[in-house]
Scaffold this active site. Structure first.
Site, short mmCIF file in Angstrom:
data_model
loop_
_atom_site.label_atom_id
_atom_site.label_comp_id
_atom_site.label_asym_id
_atom_site.label_seq_id
_atom_site.Cartn_x
_atom_site.Cartn_y
_atom_site.Cartn_z
N ALA A 44 35.26 41.50 33.42
CA ALA A 44 34.42 41.77 34.61
C ALA A 44 34.14 40.55 35.47
O ALA A 44 33.68 40.69 36.60
CB ALA A 44 33.10 42.40 34.16
N ILE A 48 39.80 40.75 39.70
CA ILE A 48 39.64 42.19 39.89
C ILE A 48 38.26 42.62 39.42
O ILE A 48 37.57 43.40 40.07
CB ILE A 48 40.72 42.98 39.09
CG1 ILE A 48 42.11 42.68 39.62
CG2 ILE A 48 40.43 44.48 39.15
CD1 ILE A 48 43.23 43.15 38.71
N ILE A 152 44.32 48.48 33.26
CA ILE A 152 44.81 47.80 34.46
C ILE A 152 45.70 46.60 34.07
O ILE A 152 46.65 46.28 34.78
CB ILE A 152 43.61 47.34 35.33
CG1 ILE A 152 42.88 48.56 35.91
CG2 ILE A 152 44.06 46.41 36.45
CD1 ILE A 152 41.60 48.24 36.68
N ASP A 185 49.72 51.62 43.46
CA ASP A 185 51.03 52.01 44.01
C ASP A 185 50.87 53.16 45.01
O ASP A 185 51.52 53.19 46.06
CB ASP A 185 51.98 52.42 42.88
CG ASP A 185 52.15 51.30 41.86
OD1 ASP A 185 52.31 50.15 42.29
OD2 ASP A 185 52.10 51.58 40.65
N HIS A 212 54.83 51.05 36.38
CA HIS A 212 54.16 50.11 37.29
C HIS A 212 54.81 48.72 37.23
O HIS A 212 54.19 47.76 36.79
CB HIS A 212 52.66 50.03 36.97
CG HIS A 212 51.95 49.06 37.88
ND1 HIS A 212 51.80 49.28 39.23
CD2 HIS A 212 51.39 47.85 37.65
CE1 HIS A 212 51.17 48.26 39.78
NE2 HIS A 212 50.92 47.36 38.84
N1 LIG Z 1 47.56 47.86 37.25
C1 LIG Z 1 47.66 47.25 38.42
O1 LIG Z 1 48.01 47.88 39.42
C2 LIG Z 1 47.30 45.81 38.56
C3 LIG Z 1 47.11 45.02 37.46
N2 LIG Z 1 46.77 43.70 37.59
C4 LIG Z 1 46.57 42.94 36.34
O2 LIG Z 1 45.18 42.82 36.06
C5 LIG Z 1 44.97 41.69 35.21
C6 LIG Z 1 43.78 40.87 35.70
O3 LIG Z 1 44.05 40.30 36.95
P1 LIG Z 1 42.96 39.35 37.68
O4 LIG Z 1 41.63 39.96 37.63
O5 LIG Z 1 43.54 38.97 38.98
O6 LIG Z 1 42.97 38.08 36.70
P2 LIG Z 1 41.83 36.97 36.51
O7 LIG Z 1 42.43 35.85 35.73
O8 LIG Z 1 41.20 36.65 37.82
O9 LIG Z 1 40.73 37.71 35.63
C7 LIG Z 1 40.98 38.11 34.32
C8 LIG Z 1 39.69 38.06 33.56
O10 LIG Z 1 39.96 38.48 32.23
C9 LIG Z 1 39.14 37.71 31.37
N3 LIG Z 1 39.63 37.76 30.00
C10 LIG Z 1 40.63 37.06 29.41
N4 LIG Z 1 40.70 37.38 28.11
C11 LIG Z 1 39.74 38.31 27.88
C12 LIG Z 1 39.31 39.00 26.73
N5 LIG Z 1 39.89 38.85 25.53
N6 LIG Z 1 38.28 39.87 26.87
C13 LIG Z 1 37.68 40.05 28.07
N7 LIG Z 1 38.03 39.40 29.18
C14 LIG Z 1 39.05 38.54 29.08
C15 LIG Z 1 39.16 36.32 31.99
O11 LIG Z 1 38.08 35.52 31.51
C16 LIG Z 1 39.08 36.65 33.47
O12 LIG Z 1 37.74 36.69 33.91
C17 LIG Z 1 46.31 40.94 35.21
O13 LIG Z 1 46.99 41.23 34.03
C18 LIG Z 1 47.04 41.52 36.40
O14 LIG Z 1 48.43 41.40 36.29
C19 LIG Z 1 46.58 43.14 38.81
C20 LIG Z 1 46.74 43.89 39.94
C21 LIG Z 1 47.16 45.26 39.92
O1 LIG Z 2 51.97 42.34 41.03
C1 LIG Z 2 51.16 41.99 40.15
O2 LIG Z 2 51.38 41.09 39.31
C2 LIG Z 2 49.85 42.71 40.10
C3 LIG Z 2 50.11 44.16 40.21
O3 LIG Z 2 50.40 44.82 39.26
C4 LIG Z 2 50.15 44.73 41.56
O4 LIG Z 2 49.67 44.12 42.52
O5 LIG Z 2 50.69 45.84 41.68
#
Ligand SMILES: NC(=O)C1=CN([C@@H]2O[C@H](COP(=O)(O)OP(=O)(O)OC[C@H]3O[C@@H](n4cnc5c(N)ncnc54)[C@H](O)[C@@H]3O)[C@@H](O)[C@H]2O)C=CC1
Ligand SMILES: O=C([O-])CC(=O)C(=O)O
Length: 349
Positions: A44, A48, A152, A185, A212
């Site tokens: 959190a 994201i 996610i 998407d 995805h």
């Molecule tokens: N499904 C989708 O469409 C999308 C997925 N993503 C994915 O979402 C993930 C997060 O992206 P962001 O928020 O940009 O990364 P970020 O690095 O800004 O935030 C991730 C957070 O997860 C926390 N974290 C790490 N290990 C943890 C654990 N064991 N327990 C709880 N929290 C933990 C970190 O401390 C950090 O606050 C990435 O894997 C990214 O690729 C991103 C965009 C779209």
């Molecule tokens: O592209 C990435 O790594 C994050 C993601 O899944 C998206 O933006 O669709």
């Protein structure tokens, strides 16, 4: 005489400013109009996680918002808790507090894990994120085994199968309650289509199926509404842009991460759909990567009808154009291997 007048004025002013119980109920704050729902966000404090937590705080269907991360959650929770909307906010930090964060959750949203940098694929995140997802899902099966899980963390094509295997090992797997969030998407396909078709984006619908990552993302523009009869070349360009949408953002952010704001929006839309389904709202349909039999692959993204128990029905693909049919065949080997990689990881480690 003066004292009596003052008392009467005070009585009058109180009766107009203090809302009655029935007034509060009409405004929708009663437990009768919307059931108590606890939503937990794991990760959190991240890119994201923070805007997603904000959007969930704005959702009147949420009564408790639980914010968990390994660092930084007290500040995020204190900040968000000052917003004057329905939900009570609590922040939890570190593994010792994970159980408390999860207990009683109806929905757990997982954006925990590392994001891409330019030049990386989503699969390059596997080594770190697979372990994170595994430990979080182990805790979910212990503390809130009946919650809907909105995954996610990338690579979604592998993290969802990992979650399923972890839940199976714990004896808590319910295929109706595990979702890979592919809403971004759909959000992108709608935006890009509306731009090309020159129609109001608010009225656009485009299903996106498959998975995805890259070519596994298959937007079905032949089913887009309102119809626009775009030429084949434009459909191909729209398909490619939707498939590469994540990379477009990763490159634009130039090393500072991937989509966060649009993902928070998409995550909030999907969680809202899950809440509506749980609350018995009929005909709630969103695309999601779920356990599926609509192709030979064990997990597949398609339209899903959401209900009181999660997935009520996995809807079929509908009629595909030749181009989409080719895209479907082309994505299967990559999606299959990503699914198998996740299953293998969960059963080895
Ligand atoms: N499904 C989708 O469409 C999308 C997925 N993503 C994915 O979402 C993930 C997060 O992206 P962001 O928020 O940009 O990364 P970020 O690095 O800004 O935030 C991730 C957070 O997860 C926390 N974290 C790490 N290990 C943890 C654990 N064991 N327990 C709880 N929290 C933990 C970190 O401390 C950090 O606050 C990435 O894997 C990214 O690729 C991103 C965009 C779209
Ligand atoms: O592209 C990435 O790594 C994050 C993601 O899944 C998206 O933006 O669709």
């Amino acid at each position: 005489m003066k004292a009596a007048m003052l008392r009467s004025v005070l009585r009058r002013s109180c009766s107009t400013t203090v809302p009655s119980a029935s007034h509060v109920m009409r405004r929708g704050f009663s437990s009768e109009s919307s059931p108590e729902r606890k939503v937990a966000v794991l990760g959190a404090a991240g890119g994201i996680g923070q805007p997603l937590a904000l959007l969930m705080k704005l959702n009147p269907l949420v009564s408790k918002l639980s914010l968990y991360d390994i660092a930084g959650t007290p500040g995020v929770a204190a900040d968000i808790s000052h917003i004057n909307t329905r939900s009570e906010v609590a922040g939890f930090m570190g593994e010792d507090q994970l159980g408390q964060a999860l207990e009683g959750s109806d929905i757990v949203i997982i954006p925990a894990g590392v994001p891409r940098k330019p030049g990386m694929t989503r699969d390059d995140l596997f080594n770190i994120n697979a372990g994170i997802v595994k430990s979080l899902c182990t805790a979910i099966s212990k503390y809130c085994p009946n919650a809907l899980v909105n995954m996610i963390s990338n690579p979604v094509n592998s993290t969802v199968p990992i979650a399923a295997e972890i839940f199976k090992k714990a004896g808590t797997y319910n295929e109706k309650k595990l979702f890979g969030v592919t809403t971004l998407d759909v959000v992108r396909a709608k935006t890009f289509y509306a731009g090309k078709a020159k129609v109001n984006v608010a009225g656009v619908n485009v299903p996106v199926v498959g998975g995805h990552a890259g070519i596994t993302i298959l937007p079905l523009f032949s089913q887009a509404t309102p119809t626009a009869n775009l030429p084949d070349e434009e459909i191909k360009a729209l398909t490619k842009r939707t498939q590469d949408g994540g990379t477009e953002v990763v490159e634009a952010k130039a090393g500072k991460g991937s989509a966060t704001l649009s993902m928070a929006y998409a995550g909030a839309i999907f969680a809202d759909a899950c809440l509506k389904g749980l609350n018995g709202v009929p005909d709630v349909v969103e695309c999601s990567f779920v356990q599926s039999t609509i192709t030979e692959l064990p997990f597949f993204a398609s339209k899903v009808r959401l209900g009181k128990n999660g997935v009520e029905e996995v809807l079929g693909l509908g009629p595909l154009s030749d181009y989409e049919q080719q895209g479907l065949e082309a994505l299967k080997p990559e999606l299959k291997s990503s699914i198998e990689k996740g299953i293998k990881f969960a059963n080895q480690s």
